[in-house]
Design an enzyme around this catalytic site. Structure first.
Site, mmCIF file in Angstrom:
data_model
loop_
_atom_site.group_PDB
_atom_site.id
_atom_site.type_symbol
_atom_site.label_atom_id
_atom_site.label_comp_id
_atom_site.label_asym_id
_atom_site.label_seq_id
_atom_site.Cartn_x
_atom_site.Cartn_y
_atom_site.Cartn_z
ATOM 1 N N SER A 45 0.832 -1.209 0.000
ATOM 2 C CA SER A 45 0.000 0.000 0.000
ATOM 3 C C SER A 45 0.860 1.250 0.000
ATOM 4 O O SER A 45 0.374 2.329 -0.338
ATOM 5 C CB SER A 45 -0.860 0.060 1.267
ATOM 6 O OG SER A 45 -1.615 -1.077 1.405
ATOM 7 N N HIS B 175 -0.853 -2.684 -7.300
ATOM 8 C CA HIS B 175 -1.646 -2.390 -6.103
ATOM 9 C C HIS B 175 -3.119 -2.631 -6.399
ATOM 10 O O HIS B 175 -3.792 -1.791 -7.000
ATOM 11 C CB HIS B 175 -1.376 -0.932 -5.691
ATOM 12 C CG HIS B 175 -2.019 -0.525 -4.404
ATOM 13 N ND1 HIS B 175 -2.270 0.794 -4.092
ATOM 14 C CD2 HIS B 175 -2.457 -1.248 -3.348
ATOM 15 C CE1 HIS B 175 -2.843 0.844 -2.903
ATOM 16 N NE2 HIS B 175 -2.959 -0.370 -2.436
ATOM 17 N N GLU C 228 -3.522 -0.009 -9.354
ATOM 18 C CA GLU C 228 -2.563 1.101 -9.410
ATOM 19 C C GLU C 228 -1.208 0.465 -9.736
ATOM 20 O O GLU C 228 -0.684 -0.333 -8.954
ATOM 21 C CB GLU C 228 -2.549 1.806 -8.037
ATOM 22 C CG GLU C 228 -1.909 3.169 -8.041
ATOM 23 C CD GLU C 228 -1.940 3.827 -6.650
ATOM 24 O OE1 GLU C 228 -2.002 3.120 -5.626
ATOM 25 O OE2 GLU C 228 -1.877 5.066 -6.595
ATOM 26 N N ASN D 177 -3.355 6.163 -1.819
ATOM 27 C CA ASN D 177 -3.289 6.405 -0.373
ATOM 28 C C ASN D 177 -2.790 7.799 -0.019
ATOM 29 O O ASN D 177 -3.055 8.290 1.070
ATOM 30 C CB ASN D 177 -2.446 5.323 0.296
ATOM 31 C CG ASN D 177 -3.257 4.050 0.428
ATOM 32 O OD1 ASN D 177 -4.398 4.087 0.845
ATOM 33 N ND2 ASN D 177 -2.683 2.926 0.030
HETATM 34 N N1 NAD Z 1 -6.047 -4.801 3.458
HETATM 35 C C1 NAD Z 1 -6.210 -3.942 2.467
HETATM 36 O O1 NAD Z 1 -7.291 -3.337 2.298
HETATM 37 C C2 NAD Z 1 -5.083 -3.706 1.475
HETATM 38 C C3 NAD Z 1 -5.377 -3.028 0.271
HETATM 39 C C4 NAD Z 1 -4.358 -2.867 -0.684
HETATM 40 C C5 NAD Z 1 -3.083 -3.350 -0.405
HETATM 41 N N2 NAD Z 1 -2.816 -3.984 0.784
HETATM 42 C C6 NAD Z 1 -1.453 -4.492 0.991
HETATM 43 O O2 NAD Z 1 -1.466 -5.902 0.740
HETATM 44 C C7 NAD Z 1 -0.475 -6.547 1.550
HETATM 45 C C8 NAD Z 1 -1.151 -7.629 2.362
HETATM 46 O O3 NAD Z 1 -2.116 -7.034 3.187
HETATM 47 P P1 NAD Z 1 -3.319 -7.917 3.829
HETATM 48 O O4 NAD Z 1 -4.314 -6.923 4.326
HETATM 49 O O5 NAD Z 1 -3.718 -8.991 2.883
HETATM 50 O O6 NAD Z 1 -2.539 -8.582 5.089
HETATM 51 P P2 NAD Z 1 -2.963 -9.862 5.937
HETATM 52 O O7 NAD Z 1 -2.401 -9.644 7.297
HETATM 53 O O8 NAD Z 1 -4.418 -10.167 5.796
HETATM 54 O O9 NAD Z 1 -2.164 -11.076 5.222
HETATM 55 C C9 NAD Z 1 -0.774 -11.152 5.185
HETATM 56 C C10 NAD Z 1 -0.377 -12.621 4.996
HETATM 57 O O10 NAD Z 1 1.038 -12.658 4.742
HETATM 58 C C11 NAD Z 1 1.520 -13.854 5.328
HETATM 59 N N3 NAD Z 1 2.972 -13.786 5.459
HETATM 60 C C12 NAD Z 1 3.704 -13.091 6.372
HETATM 61 N N4 NAD Z 1 5.026 -13.302 6.160
HETATM 62 C C13 NAD Z 1 5.129 -14.130 5.079
HETATM 63 C C14 NAD Z 1 6.232 -14.707 4.382
HETATM 64 N N5 NAD Z 1 7.480 -14.490 4.736
HETATM 65 N N6 NAD Z 1 5.960 -15.525 3.327
HETATM 66 C C15 NAD Z 1 4.683 -15.776 2.964
HETATM 67 N N7 NAD Z 1 3.598 -15.255 3.592
HETATM 68 C C16 NAD Z 1 3.829 -14.444 4.644
HETATM 69 C C17 NAD Z 1 0.771 -13.947 6.655
HETATM 70 O O11 NAD Z 1 0.804 -15.285 7.184
HETATM 71 C C18 NAD Z 1 -0.642 -13.507 6.224
HETATM 72 O O12 NAD Z 1 -1.442 -14.620 5.860
HETATM 73 C C19 NAD Z 1 0.178 -5.447 2.387
HETATM 74 O O13 NAD Z 1 1.352 -5.027 1.731
HETATM 75 C C20 NAD Z 1 -0.891 -4.349 2.392
HETATM 76 O O14 NAD Z 1 -0.334 -3.064 2.560
HETATM 77 C C21 NAD Z 1 -3.779 -4.179 1.727
#
Ligand code: NAD
Length: 297
Positions: free
Chosen positions: A118, A139, A151, A189
């Site tokens: 993000s 993104h 994005e 963002n």
């Molecule tokens: N939540 C949102 O609305 C949103 C929107 C756009 C982008 N993002 C971005 O997407 C990414 C993920 O966010 P999320 O909300 O899905 O997080 P989340 O916490 O739901 O999921 C993250 C996952 O990554 C896994 N993980 C951690 N370390 C790891 C590794 N070394 N190898 C493999 N898997 C690993 C965890 O076990 C977990 O299942 C982040 O970079 C976040 O900024 C989130």
């Protein structure tokens, strides 16, 4: 592009895997946590069932989508024959740098390495690999199967070829890609988070209540959801992390996170995923109930 690997099977990873698989790409979904992978397959199945019930997908397409997804707990095994890797692991700089070092070592030389971050700098992530021209931001928005925007973030070294490949690939998923440059918060963002932060300041200063602030923005600006509800949906910890990136990256006090947001995250009131933020969330209920903390006496 045939073989895609998705790293991280949380909120975003399961949606990204679902979307690629639905459009006939073979997907290796990778997480360090087997229970996160099991939960992701359950979520994808539930979301596919919803599409079938709505008539936007057939039973055969649902089966084919699930059949296109294989799960792995090892990056090394999961990426070895991938054409594209989309990293969607936890938003943490050190973790992402470690993952991209591993990807550079284990993914085929021709593979493009994308991050769904993000806010973390694509340029900084690319710098730990030996293929900065093939590192890019992809993104997606939450929920991924529904939201149209991707994005596409060009790091300092990202090549034209990598950018056009990812733009075309996004279109093949029936998404609308928008190309932007790599500066803190990118575009989405950088604009969204100051609005959410200002909504939290408006509450903190007692200008209006939770329901009133969200209603003004919904009915007055035609936003589908008020900024406080949206912050709960994104996760207040995620909002705080992005605001800190903007604050550090630009050195401008206008991005300083509201102390109320900092307190709520410290109190583990992180929004929908923890059951409480500005609103209270109970499983199975769709009612929007303001948290007791912000109820008017
Ligand atoms: N939540 C949102 O609305 C949103 C929107 C756009 C982008 N993002 C971005 O997407 C990414 C993920 O966010 P999320 O909300 O899905 O997080 P989340 O916490 O739901 O999921 C993250 C996952 O990554 C896994 N993980 C951690 N370390 C790891 C590794 N070394 N190898 C493999 N898997 C690993 C965890 O076990 C977990 O299942 C982040 O970079 C976040 O900024 C989130």
């Amino acid at each position: 592009m045939k073989q895609i690997a998705v790293i991280g099977s949380g909120t975003m990873g399961n949606g990204i895997a679902h979307t690629f698989a639905q459009f006939n790409y073979k997907v290796n979904l990778i997480d360090i946590n087997q229970s996160a992978l099991d939960k992701a397959i359950q979520t994808i199945t539930k979301n596919l069932d919803r599409q079938v019930a709505k008539g936007t997908l057939t039973d055969d397409q649902k089966a084919a989508t699930l059949n296109n997804i294989t799960t792995y707990t090892s990056i090394k095994d999961g990426v070895k024959s991938s054409d594209l890797i989309v990293e969607a692991a936890t938003e943490n700089l050190d973790l992402k740098l470690k993952i991209f070092k591993d990807l550079d070592e284990y993914a085929p030389e021709h593979a493009i390495l994308a991050s769904n971050t993000s806010s973390i700098s694509i340029t900084q992530i690319a710098a730990v690999t030996g293929r900065g021209d093939k590192v890019i931001g992809m993104h997606f928005m939450n929920p991924v199967p529904v939201m149209k925007l991707v994005e596409v973030i060009r790091g300092y070294a990202t090549s034209d070829e990598t950018t056009s490949t990812i733009m075309l690939l996004s279109q093949s998923l029936e998404k609308v890609p928008v190309e932007v440059n790599d500066y803190p918060g990118f575009v989405a963002n950088r604009i969204l988070m100051p609005m959410i932060n200002e909504a939290i300041y408006t509450l903190y200063e007692g200008v209006a209540g939770v329901h009133e602030i969200d209603t003004v923005m919904k009915l007055g600006m035609a936003h589908p959801m008020g900024p406080l509800q949206l912050a709960d949906f994104i996760g207040l910890d995620v909002c705080l992390a992005i605001l800190k990136v903007l604050h550090d990256g630009f050195g401008n006090p206008k991005y300083a996170p509201c102390p109320l947001l900092v307190n709520m995250v410290a109190a583990e009131k992180k929004g929908a995923k923890t059951g409480e933020g500005f609103y209270k969330y109970t499983a199975g209920s769709k009612d929007l109930i303001v948290s007791d903390k912000f109820k008017k006496s």
